[in-house]
Design an enzyme around this catalytic site. Sequence first.
Site, PDB file in Angstrom:
ATOM      1  N   ARG A  80     -24.829  59.799 -16.035  1.00 40.77           N
ATOM      2  CA  ARG A  80     -23.612  59.140 -15.589  1.00 40.77           C
ATOM      3  C   ARG A  80     -22.485  60.162 -15.549  1.00 40.77           C
ATOM      4  NH1 ARG A  80     -19.388  55.583 -18.853  1.00 40.77           N
ATOM      5  NH2 ARG A  80     -18.127  54.975 -17.067  1.00 40.77           N
ATOM      6  N   HIS A 124     -12.687  57.030 -13.341  1.00 39.33           N
ATOM      7  CA  HIS A 124     -12.586  57.281 -14.774  1.00 39.33           C
ATOM      8  C   HIS A 124     -11.202  57.893 -15.028  1.00 39.33           C
ATOM      9  CE1 HIS A 124     -15.276  57.649 -18.523  1.00 39.33           C
ATOM     10  NE2 HIS A 124     -14.056  57.951 -18.946  1.00 39.33           N
ATOM     11  N   GLU A 169     -13.589  51.273 -18.171  1.00 41.07           N
ATOM     12  CA  GLU A 169     -12.634  50.763 -19.162  1.00 41.07           C
ATOM     13  C   GLU A 169     -11.263  50.471 -18.569  1.00 41.07           C
ATOM     14  OE1 GLU A 169     -12.495  53.082 -22.738  1.00 41.07           O
ATOM     15  OE2 GLU A 169     -14.630  52.856 -23.111  1.00 41.07           O
ATOM     16  N   ASN A 296     -19.333  49.900 -22.951  1.00 37.23           N
ATOM     17  CA  ASN A 296     -19.035  51.077 -23.770  1.00 37.23           C
ATOM     18  C   ASN A 296     -18.713  50.576 -25.168  1.00 37.23           C
ATOM     19  OD1 ASN A 296     -19.067  52.349 -21.282  1.00 37.23           O
ATOM     20  ND2 ASN A 296     -16.923  53.004 -21.335  1.00 37.23           N
ATOM     21  N   TYR A 298     -18.065  51.847 -29.348  1.00 35.00           N
ATOM     22  CA  TYR A 298     -17.948  52.902 -30.368  1.00 35.00           C
ATOM     23  C   TYR A 298     -17.830  52.351 -31.771  1.00 35.00           C
ATOM     24  CZ  TYR A 298     -17.549  56.164 -26.557  1.00 35.00           C
ATOM     25  OH  TYR A 298     -17.837  56.900 -25.440  1.00 35.00           O
ATOM     26  N   GLU A 366     -21.687  53.814 -22.478  1.00 34.69           N
ATOM     27  CA  GLU A 366     -21.220  54.854 -23.407  1.00 34.69           C
ATOM     28  C   GLU A 366     -21.473  54.405 -24.830  1.00 34.69           C
ATOM     29  OE1 GLU A 366     -17.105  56.126 -23.083  1.00 34.69           O
ATOM     30  OE2 GLU A 366     -17.225  56.169 -20.905  1.00 34.69           O
TER      31      GLU A 366
HETATM   32  C1  GBH Z   1     -14.068  56.016 -23.905  1.00 35.56           C
HETATM   33  O1  GBH Z   1     -12.822  55.617 -24.293  1.00 35.56           O
HETATM   34  C2  GBH Z   1     -13.867  56.750 -22.617  1.00 35.56           C
HETATM   35  O2  GBH Z   1     -14.490  56.098 -21.539  1.00 35.56           O
HETATM   36  C3  GBH Z   1     -14.279  58.176 -22.680  1.00 35.56           C
HETATM   37  O3  GBH Z   1     -13.682  58.848 -21.618  1.00 35.56           O
HETATM   38  C4  GBH Z   1     -13.891  58.729 -24.026  1.00 35.56           C
HETATM   39  O4  GBH Z   1     -14.099  60.118 -24.081  1.00 35.56           O
HETATM   40  C5  GBH Z   1     -14.729  58.059 -25.056  1.00 35.56           C
HETATM   41  O5  GBH Z   1     -14.634  56.679 -24.967  1.00 35.56           O
HETATM   42  C6  GBH Z   1     -14.415  58.450 -26.490  1.00 35.56           C
HETATM   43  O6  GBH Z   1     -13.129  58.035 -26.879  1.00 35.56           O
HETATM   44  O7  GBH Z   1      -5.242  58.140 -29.908  1.00 35.56           O
HETATM   45  O8  GBH Z   1      -3.572  57.084 -28.568  1.00 35.56           O
HETATM   46  O9  GBH Z   1      -4.838  58.923 -27.681  1.00 35.56           O
HETATM   47  C7  GBH Z   1     -12.774  54.834 -25.457  1.00 35.56           C
HETATM   48  C8  GBH Z   1     -11.358  54.396 -25.662  1.00 35.56           C
HETATM   49  C9  GBH Z   1      -9.333  55.565 -25.467  1.00 35.56           C
HETATM   50  C10 GBH Z   1     -10.413  55.301 -27.574  1.00 35.56           C
HETATM   51  C11 GBH Z   1      -8.441  56.579 -26.087  1.00 35.56           C
HETATM   52  C12 GBH Z   1      -9.497  56.334 -28.168  1.00 35.56           C
HETATM   53  C13 GBH Z   1      -7.356  57.196 -28.081  1.00 35.56           C
HETATM   54  C14 GBH Z   1      -5.968  56.638 -27.930  1.00 35.56           C
HETATM   55  N1  GBH Z   1     -10.577  55.507 -26.183  1.00 35.56           N
HETATM   56  N2  GBH Z   1      -8.252  56.273 -27.478  1.00 35.56           N
HETATM   57  S1  GBH Z   1      -4.826  57.760 -28.583  1.00 35.56           S
END
Ligand code: GBH
Length: 466
Positions: A80, A124, A169, A296, A298, A366
């Site tokens: 992907r 993205h 997202e 996705n 986490y 993800e």
């Molecule tokens: C996904 O975002 C994304 O699709 C991917 O690009 C990213 O690399 C991956 O997960 C891992 O994070 O601390 O205020 O900067 C998940 C959502 C958005 C969560 C950004 C963490 C940080 C906000 N992510 N967020 S901030």
Amino acid sequence: MSTPTYPDLPAGFQFGAATAAYQIEGAHDEDGRGPSIWDTYSHTPGRTLDGATGDTACDHYHRYPEDVALLRELGVDNYRFSIAWPRLLPQGTGPVNPKGLDFYDRLIDELLAAGIAPAATLYHWDLPQALEDRGGWRVRETAEAFAEYAALAAERYGDRVERWMTLNEPFCSAFLGYGLGRHAPGAQEGRGALAAAHHLLVGHGLAVRELRAAGARQIGIALNPDRLHAASDRPEDLAALRRAEVLHNEVWTEPLFAGRYPAYEAETWAGLADGPWRRPGDLELIGAPLDFVGVNFYRPITVEAAPHDEADPELRTAVDIGVAEPNPYGTRLTTMGWPVVPTAFTELLRDLDARYPGLPPIWITENGSAESDSLTPDGRVHDAERVDYLAGHLAAVADAIAAGVDVRGYFLWSLLDNFEWARGYEQRFGLVHVDYDTLTRTPKDSYHWYRGLITAHRARTEEPAR
Ligand code: GBH
């Protein structure tokens, strides 16, 4: 730590790895690429950690053959990646950039030659800056431009791309980009964020229409539905949980999978949610059938009431995504500060499945973790924490499947360490370590573990040759 056992996934389950254009490509001003909102944002002082930008990132734009070789060696069925809209259409709409089109031809052909099915995300987060200058996702014209871009990509690559994801997202695009301002374009608006949410969905619907018309194979979207819990049972935390459920999940899943807008509380959103951006026919457009839904995941999120200026409902709407990051789960945290709770993944998948009858098959688009990896003098990265995370979460997927949820495949985030948005290069999500001075790639222990898992899965589930 002993090596975790492999999860019991069904025959035919597909494995993959994921990346995104701005996070790995670099070459930000080469071969006619136009600027995106992430170029502008990352070049604005104070927006990203240490002023990090994606100017060079992993230099994947030049090193893609090496990266595809890493994927081939890993043994994944699928890869992907995302297409950078400003490489194809530097102004977002209008004149096409042939060199930008050529880059993804080369990448896709390299993948096919390696026996890997390409899975392309159209958006993205790298909106062409020219479109932001005309209102960005606040305005419907951006959704229309997105359809033009989707048609171009489908026409050019549709004969070779196996799976398409329209948006990645959209929650982040709308509420982190136009509400909290922690993502590009860095706006803090209540009205703008809600308008953006709607126009992203309309853009998705218009893009699906173009992809179908061009004969695209599998069409879906990558969402980040969240598993949310209240920090306490104080009424204000429970109310915050309810608001967060709407913004994180229902804004997206209700129109996509239930044909209706979410139920907002009028007093919380001050009537903004029913804004003039909604048009007759939009729900039909947004709810067009999909071939799969990408998830996705986490970590679970704990929601706590944030301090608010009650007198300013617009600002309240902008900032109220209700996220606190205490860790009531009693588990270890990744370097993102995220608790490791695989059972929340199973619950999320079961809940989605139960809530939306007729939901298309799920692909995990993800899942992965950032850890404090270090390259040892022997040229290895002993990332046992990541292996533990992945084993736990793949087992959680297997549990959901055993409970009847239709999950077809899994894309691990991420192939490479990369530009983690506002968090810059400090957070490392890769199966492959990247030295940002030399751009040398070094497979971590988790890479070898995942490779072993894929090999073992095939050996266990494929018919023995006679
Ligand atoms: C996904 O975002 C994304 O699709 C991917 O690009 C990213 O690399 C991956 O997960 C891992 O994070 O601390 O205020 O900067 C998940 C959502 C958005 C969560 C950004 C963490 C940080 C906000 N992510 N967020 S901030």
